[in-house]
Design a protein around this motif. Structure first.
Motif: not given
Length: 441
Positions: A5-13, A17-24, A407-415
């Motif tokens: 993932a390259s979304i990095g929480g720019l909008a949400s802060g 990426a860490g959340i996705i790794d933990s979920l995985m 799937t998770l990366e798409r969801q968080y990217t969409a968020l």
């Protein structure tokens, strides 16, 4: 699996990426369990293979003893001692223990002949009188230029068929002295080398049969080794004796005992391996054996113990095989030697032959380790099949987890995208409200 993932929480802060790794990591728990199972099974297979190899070695050792000849080889030999260095003997199991008196009356000797001062004719052919090769052809010697060295070389070249060896001794004369000696002993070793006209060139004489007297009976022979003088006993003479030598024939408990000890050591090796790999330590499971609870391995160990103690009246303690307080089988060579001296046939039957210890151990070891249908061999094959199935499942999980991460990366990217749009709208509304306020003022 590393995050892509390259979304990095720019909008949400958020550290998306860490959340996705933990979920995985949570998603991969079933796969991790499968990998741990593979590691455990591989350790068990390795331990089983080591035990199986030791059992196969034990089966080979036991078979060698079980099928030993009681008349030849390690189990068949008798020890021989002689009161004189001029006489020695060898004996097999067909001989009887006891003593022999031997006197060497004469030694068998080789025929010798020499030639000196006689000129040889260049290109001449000389014949060994009365002797032919395997095809019935005469044995001949030739010289190119008529030298003794050439004749010696020709004799030596035919040594295998002529039974002669030759050498030239340089005495200062033109040709030297040609010496010819028979490679065998006895009266039959005398020889004659003649020229083309039948005249004798070299006379080999001095070959004589030897004679020994065994228990008062005279025996002659062409060799100084007299085979089977009495059943199973051969005697070798190296010098004439003035008095009788005494040869003692005894049952050789030492070599037999060494063979039994080798078997006992091999049994202990396997039982120790089985004990180490199957030991259980409830207080500290980390020190338990890899094969704790494996009934197949315990079956092999019990089969060996049953082979040593088959029940009934059979006991090997009288022959020096016993169990010590540490669970190891010991072998008392002195006790075995004593039992063997008292009853050699009984001691032999206890270890050698179809009903002996070696045969029982061989059967038990082969039943476990046979490369086709041994039950430990089958257990190894079964565990390898299990490992293969587990690895297939692990591979399937790789595909499943890859899809889940995507799937998770798409969801968080969409968020992040949605939050970014909302932030943009919020900024626009804020700017519009600020404009209205200024207008009102």
């Amino acid at each position: 699996m590393a995050s892509t993932a390259s979304i990095g929480g720019l909008a949400s802060g958020l550290d998306t990426a860490g959340i996705i790794d933990s979920l995985m990591q949570l998603e991969a728990i079933p796969q991790t369990k499968l990998k741990n199972q593979v590691s455990t099974e591989e350790s068990k297979v390795s331990a089983l293979q080591s035990i199986n190899a030791a059992l196969a070695t034990l089966a080979t050792t036991a078979k060698a003893l079980a099928t030993s000849s009681t008349t030849t080889g390690t189990w068949g030999t008798l020890s021989t001692t002689s009161s004189s260095t001029a006489v020695s003997a060898t004996a097999t199991g067909s001989a009887s223990a006891g003593t022999l008196t031997v006197k060497v009356d004469s030694l068998a000797t080789s025929a010798k002949g020499s030639l000196s001062g006689t000129a040889l004719t260049a290109g001449a052919t000389y014949t060994l009188s009365g002797v032919t090769d395997a095809d019935g052809n005469a044995i001949t010697f030739t010289t190119a230029s008529g030298t003794y060295k050439e004749l010696a070389a020709s004799i030596n070249a035919t040594s295998a068929t002529s039974g002669l060896k030759a050498v030239v001794v340089n005495d200062g004369s033109a040709n030297g002295v040609l010496q010819v000696v028979s490679t065998t002993t006895g009266a039959a070793s005398n020889f004659s080398i003649v020229d083309g006209g039948g005249a004798e060139l070299i006379a080999g004489t001095g070959g004589a049969d030897g004679q020994i007297t065994v228990n008062g009976v005279s025996i002659t022979g062409s060799s100084n080794t007299y085979a089977n003088v009495v059943d199973g006993v051969s005697i070798t003479a190296t010098a004439v004796t003035d008095t009788d030598a005494t040869i003692t024939l005894a049952r050789d408990a030492s070599t037999r005992g060494d063979a039994v000890k080798g078997l006992v050591d091999a049994i202990n090796n396997v039982l120790t391996m089985i004990s180490t790999q199957t030991k259980a330590n409830g207080a500290d499971t980390s020190s338990s054996g890899v094969l704790t609870g494996d009934s197949t391995v315990r079956q092999a160990g019990q089969a060996l113990i049953n082979a040593i103690w088959p029940g009934g009246t059979t006991s090997l303690a009288q022959y020096g095989v016993e169990l010590d307080r540490y669970g190891q089988y010991t072998f008392d060579a002195d006790k075995f030697a004593e039992a063997y001296a008292a009853d050699p046939d009984g001691a032999t039957a206890a270890f050698v032959g179809t009903d002996g210890l070696a045969s029982r151990i061989q059967a038990a070891a082969e039943a476990a380790s046979d490369k086709y249908d041994g039950y430990i061999t089958s257990s190894i094959a079964g565990r390898n099949s299990t490992i293969e199935r587990l690895n297939d499942s692990i591979d399937s999980w790789d595909d499943r987890l890859e899809l889940r991460r995507a799937t998770l990366e798409r969801q968080y990217t969409a968020l992040e995208t949605a939050l970014s749009q909302l932030n943009s709208q919020s900024d626009w509304l804020t700017s519009q409200l600020a404009s209205l306020t200024k207008s009102s003022d």
